[in-house]
Design a protein around this motif. Structure first.
Motif, short mmCIF file in Angstrom:
data_model
loop_
_atom_site.label_atom_id
_atom_site.label_comp_id
_atom_site.label_asym_id
_atom_site.label_seq_id
_atom_site.Cartn_x
_atom_site.Cartn_y
_atom_site.Cartn_z
N UNK A 128 -2.60 59.08 -27.10
CA UNK A 128 -1.86 59.89 -28.07
C UNK A 128 -0.37 59.69 -27.96
N UNK A 129 0.12 58.92 -26.98
CA UNK A 129 1.55 58.69 -26.85
C UNK A 129 2.09 57.69 -27.83
N UNK A 130 1.23 57.00 -28.54
CA UNK A 130 1.67 55.96 -29.48
C UNK A 130 1.54 56.50 -30.89
N UNK A 131 2.62 56.70 -31.58
CA UNK A 131 2.59 57.28 -32.92
C UNK A 131 3.78 56.78 -33.71
N UNK A 132 3.68 56.93 -35.02
CA UNK A 132 4.76 56.56 -35.93
C UNK A 132 5.11 57.73 -36.83
N UNK A 133 6.36 57.81 -37.22
CA UNK A 133 6.86 58.90 -38.05
C UNK A 133 7.28 58.35 -39.41
N UNK A 259 13.02 51.86 -39.16
CA UNK A 259 12.46 50.52 -39.04
C UNK A 259 11.96 49.97 -40.36
N UNK A 260 11.49 50.86 -41.24
CA UNK A 260 10.89 50.47 -42.52
C UNK A 260 11.44 51.39 -43.59
N UNK A 276 2.43 55.11 -51.06
CA UNK A 276 3.69 54.94 -50.35
C UNK A 276 3.51 55.06 -48.84
N UNK A 277 2.76 56.06 -48.42
CA UNK A 277 2.59 56.31 -46.99
C UNK A 277 1.70 55.26 -46.33
N UNK A 278 0.67 54.83 -47.04
CA UNK A 278 -0.20 53.79 -46.49
C UNK A 278 0.55 52.48 -46.34
N UNK A 283 3.51 48.46 -42.84
CA UNK A 283 4.73 47.79 -42.42
C UNK A 283 5.08 48.13 -40.97
N UNK A 284 4.76 49.34 -40.53
CA UNK A 284 4.97 49.71 -39.14
C UNK A 284 3.93 49.12 -38.21
N UNK A 285 2.87 48.54 -38.78
CA UNK A 285 1.73 48.00 -38.02
C UNK A 285 1.05 49.11 -37.22
N UNK A 286 0.87 50.24 -37.88
CA UNK A 286 0.19 51.38 -37.30
C UNK A 286 -1.06 51.68 -38.11
#
Length: 382
Positions: A128-133, A259-260, A276-278, A283-286
């Motif tokens: 759970x420490x890996x996330x994108x905003x 970043x994006x 838009x969110x997808x 682009x964030x590779x998440x």
């Protein structure tokens, strides 16, 4: 029984059915049904059909044989139907929710990246420490004045000679792309050239009303700095043109923070469509499950959930009680901590697609029984 014999017989000729009277042991005449098949003989070039009618005295001997043949034929017909209905070799396939091939269980973690050489980093990405905003621009990062958007649409309608859109239409087109609102909701034009012209003109009117003044919303700058400190990737999403976004970020001094950047030119549809969110997550590779969307409207919450993302609603233009569908509601972004984001990104069960089954409640049944008992009391009372 005779019909079964007629349908299942191997001869082409229909049977001859008749009724004869025979004498039983008790010396009483009883009707006996006899079915005999005609015989075929070839005599020269002619075909002669001969039907032999049994005498009443031998009827008792022929009836059991005819019935036994009919019963056998009937059994064959039903056995053939059963064979067609239920095949002999039945292979039951049970859907267990995962691939039973060797080496594919447990299922692959979507957040993992085998190309990384650092095992600790891979473990962090799978946890759970890996996330994108993913941030919305107006009302979340900077201050927003919703009246300017309405005034821009009313001014455009006056310039184009259209009837001014009512308030409920203006609420409906919030968060949409300009071209999408013009063609699908306002129905002003379907011509792509005219749609682009009116959309561009509407943005010019909005920028003139805005005056080129941008400022951070209270608590947004501090929260962005915290995410930068923990090296959490960030994306900016807006239905404004990219040129306007870059100018605004330069005015408040946050160039290179995100970043994006996903602008109006990058997508076909706006909210409540999750495109838009997808696209920002790609682009964030998440994976979408590892992304948290920060918005300020129910359209944002709907789009984020449709894209399988968590959503934090900021009560900037809507009260807190209207944003209850969000995963978390705050008044300002500095109320959040990294621990809160990690708790939202803790999706071990959802990532494998094997969530716990929902429990069914019997609230309606209890209510019905209670109401029926009340009706019974009322009937007795009256």
């Amino acid at each position: 029984m005779v019909e079964s014999l007629a349908g299942a017989t191997l001869l082409v000729h229909p049977p001859v059915y008749g009724r004869y009277y025979g004498k039983a042991v008790c010396s009483k005449r009883k009707p006996v049904d006899i079915c005999r098949l005609p015989s075929t003989e070839f005599i020269g070039r002619k075909i002669v059909f001969s039907i032999s009618v049994p005498q009443p005295r031998v009827a008792r001997l022929l009836v059991p044989s005819v019935k036994s043949q009919a019963m056998e034929l009937t059994k064959e017909v039903y056995s053939y139907k059963e064979k067609e209905r239920i095949p002999r070799n039945i292979e039951y396939q049970i859907d267990t929710g995962f691939d039973r091939k060797p080496g594919l269980w447990p299922p692959e973690n979507k957040a993992d990246n085998p190309s990384l050489q650092n095992p600790l980093l891979r473990q962090e990405r799978m946890g759970c420490g890996w996330l994108g905003a993913i941030f919305e621009w107006e009302g979340v990062v900077i201050e927003d004045n919703p009246d300017l958007e309405k005034q821009a649409w009313l001014a455009l309608a006056q310039e184009e000679g259209k009837s001014p859109p009512p308030a409920f239409i203006l609420r409906r087109i919030e968060g949409m792309k300009n071209e999408q609102a013009i063609s699908e909701v306002l129905c002003w034009s379907r011509d792509p050239a005219q749609m682009r012209r009116m959309a561009s003109r509407k943005e010019e009117i909005h920028q003139a009303l805005q005056g080129g003044i941008y400022r951070f919303r209270s608590g947004s700058q501090e929260f962005v700095n915290v995410l930068m400190h923990y090296k959490i990737p960030m994306a900016l999403v807006s239905t404004r043109p990219r040129k306007i976004l870059e100018t605004a970020m330069g005015a408040i001094g946050i160039e290179g923070v995100f970043n994006v950047i996903v602008a109006a030119e990058d997508v076909h549809r706006g909210k409540p469509d999750p495109e838009m969110f997808v696209y920002a997550a790609q682009l964030l590779q998440f994976t979408p499950e590892r992304c948290i969307v920060f918005g300020n409207s129910n359209q944002t919450v709907e789009a984020a959930h449709d894209g399988r993302m968590k959503c934090v609603a900021v009560a900037s233009k809507h009260p807190v009680y209207e944003l209850g569908a969000a995963d978390l509601v705050v008044r300002h972004l500095d109320e959040l901590s990294v621990v809160d984001l990690k708790n939202l990104a803790d999706i071990e069960s959802g990532e494998f697609g094997s969530g716990e089954p929902e429990l069914e409640t019997e609230v309606e049944d209890d209510y019905d029984s209670h109401s029926s008992s009340m009706v019974a009391v009322d009937d007795i009372f009256w």
